[in-house]
Scaffold this active site. Structure first.
Site, PDB file in Angstrom:
ATOM      1  N   HIS A   1       8.671   8.736  -1.870  1.00  0.00           N
ATOM      2  CA  HIS A   1       7.632   8.612  -0.835  1.00  0.00           C
ATOM      3  C   HIS A   1       7.406   7.137  -0.499  1.00  0.00           C
ATOM      4  O   HIS A   1       7.533   6.266  -1.371  1.00  0.00           O
ATOM      5  CB  HIS A   1       6.325   9.231  -1.349  1.00  0.00           C
ATOM      6  CG  HIS A   1       5.315   9.474  -0.292  1.00  0.00           C
ATOM      7  ND1 HIS A   1       4.444   8.499   0.150  1.00  0.00           N
ATOM      8  CD2 HIS A   1       5.026  10.584   0.428  1.00  0.00           C
ATOM      9  CE1 HIS A   1       3.666   9.002   1.088  1.00  0.00           C
ATOM     10  NE2 HIS A   1       3.996  10.267   1.286  1.00  0.00           N
TER      11      HIS A   1
ATOM     12  N   TYR B   1      -4.859  11.735   7.359  1.00  0.00           N
ATOM     13  CA  TYR B   1      -5.671  10.633   6.845  1.00  0.00           C
ATOM     14  C   TYR B   1      -7.131  11.065   6.827  1.00  0.00           C
ATOM     15  O   TYR B   1      -7.632  11.617   7.806  1.00  0.00           O
ATOM     16  CB  TYR B   1      -5.522   9.398   7.729  1.00  0.00           C
ATOM     17  CG  TYR B   1      -4.131   8.806   7.770  1.00  0.00           C
ATOM     18  CD1 TYR B   1      -3.513   8.310   6.623  1.00  0.00           C
ATOM     19  CD2 TYR B   1      -3.419   8.732   8.972  1.00  0.00           C
ATOM     20  CE1 TYR B   1      -2.241   7.757   6.664  1.00  0.00           C
ATOM     21  CE2 TYR B   1      -2.142   8.176   9.022  1.00  0.00           C
ATOM     22  CZ  TYR B   1      -1.557   7.693   7.872  1.00  0.00           C
ATOM     23  OH  TYR B   1      -0.297   7.147   7.915  1.00  0.00           O
TER      24      TYR B   1
ATOM     25  N   PHE C   1       1.713  10.673   9.243  1.00  0.00           N
ATOM     26  CA  PHE C   1       1.910   9.225   9.109  1.00  0.00           C
ATOM     27  C   PHE C   1       1.410   8.424  10.319  1.00  0.00           C
ATOM     28  O   PHE C   1       1.231   7.212  10.229  1.00  0.00           O
ATOM     29  CB  PHE C   1       3.380   8.865   8.830  1.00  0.00           C
ATOM     30  CG  PHE C   1       3.883   9.358   7.512  1.00  0.00           C
ATOM     31  CD1 PHE C   1       3.451   8.786   6.323  1.00  0.00           C
ATOM     32  CD2 PHE C   1       4.779  10.419   7.450  1.00  0.00           C
ATOM     33  CE1 PHE C   1       3.902   9.248   5.098  1.00  0.00           C
ATOM     34  CE2 PHE C   1       5.241  10.895   6.227  1.00  0.00           C
ATOM     35  CZ  PHE C   1       4.801  10.305   5.057  1.00  0.00           C
TER      36      PHE C   1
ATOM     37  N   ASP D   1      -1.118  15.683   4.010  1.00  0.00           N
ATOM     38  CA  ASP D   1      -2.307  16.072   4.769  1.00  0.00           C
ATOM     39  C   ASP D   1      -2.787  14.884   5.590  1.00  0.00           C
ATOM     40  O   ASP D   1      -2.318  13.754   5.397  1.00  0.00           O
ATOM     41  CB  ASP D   1      -3.403  16.631   3.852  1.00  0.00           C
ATOM     42  CG  ASP D   1      -4.032  15.616   2.929  1.00  0.00           C
ATOM     43  OD1 ASP D   1      -3.389  14.578   2.640  1.00  0.00           O
ATOM     44  OD2 ASP D   1      -5.161  15.841   2.475  1.00  0.00           O
TER      45      ASP D   1
END
Length: 223
Positions: free
Chosen positions: A188, A67, A78, A65
């Site tokens: 991740h 920031y 990202f 989701d």
């Protein structure tokens, strides 16, 4: 009218008329009316799709989701807006791996729009968040919508690279056809898991090697 590219509107068909999507829009409108700050701004909710039409998709990088910090996210997973410092830690680790993998130093910026314009769909599973509250809009309906996006790419496109970093993305991509697409599954890039196999995984060179092997052009990862 939501700011979404007409091509994707046509591809997604009647998705916007389904009860889950109408309920999602009602929920978001209620949150806004209650004075909550929804990120990114409404005009950026579909930035990923607007920057990378279905016919242009060569790579999908799947995030979770946006920031939850004002001024950071703009609809590409990202990515942060120009001038944001310091960069989020996951993005710092992505840049670190890119430098190790391909000797490209992107440490000066986290604005990934140039990737999107080359066919890298930077798609979050959930397209909105409440300021200061990560995962606030989890299970409100966005996941159904982005599952449909992934399904469209899976069925209508060939030789796409799906980059699934972490268990969440890997679960969301479990139905991707591995016979017609390349699926890269690694830990991740967050500080909690980057040392468990993300560092040293060389995803960027793997992507370009695959694209070239299938007759496509490689991605210029320099921003």
């Amino acid at each position: 009218m939501l700011a979404l590219d007409e091509g994707w509107r046509e591809d997604l068909g009647n998705e916007f008329e389904k009860p889950y999507f109408k309920n999602l829009m009602d929920f978001l409108e209620e949150e806004i009316q209650c004075g909550k700050n929804i990120l990114p701004p409404k005009e950026w909710w579909f930035t990923a799709l607007n920057e990378t039409p279905l016919k242009s998709v060569k790579v999908v990088i799947l995030g979770q989701d946006p920031y939850p910090t004002v001024g950071h996210g703009h609809g590409l997973c990202f990515s942060v807006l120009p001038g944001v410092t310091p960069l989020p830690k996951s993005l710092l680790n992505i840049n670190r791996e890119l430098k190790e993998d391909m000797a490209i130093d992107n440490s000066q910026s986290g604005y990934l729009e140039s990737w999107a314009k080359q066919g890298v769909l930077l798609l979050n599973a959930v397209l909105t968040v409440e300021e200061g509250h990560a995962n606030a809009h989890k299970s409100k309906g966005w996941e159904i919508f982005t599952d449909k996006v992934i399904e469209l790419i899976n069925t209508k496109s060939d030789n796409v690279v799906f980059v699934l970093w972490g268990a969440y993305a890997q679960k969301k991509g479990k139905h991707i056809n591995r016979e017609k697409h390349l699926v890269i599954e690694e830990p991740h890039p967050s500080p909690l898991s980057a040392y468990r196999g993300f560092f040293g995984s060389k995803p960027f060179s793997k992507i370009n090697d695959y694209l070239l092997s299938t007759g496509s052009s490689e991605i210029d990862w320099k921003i």
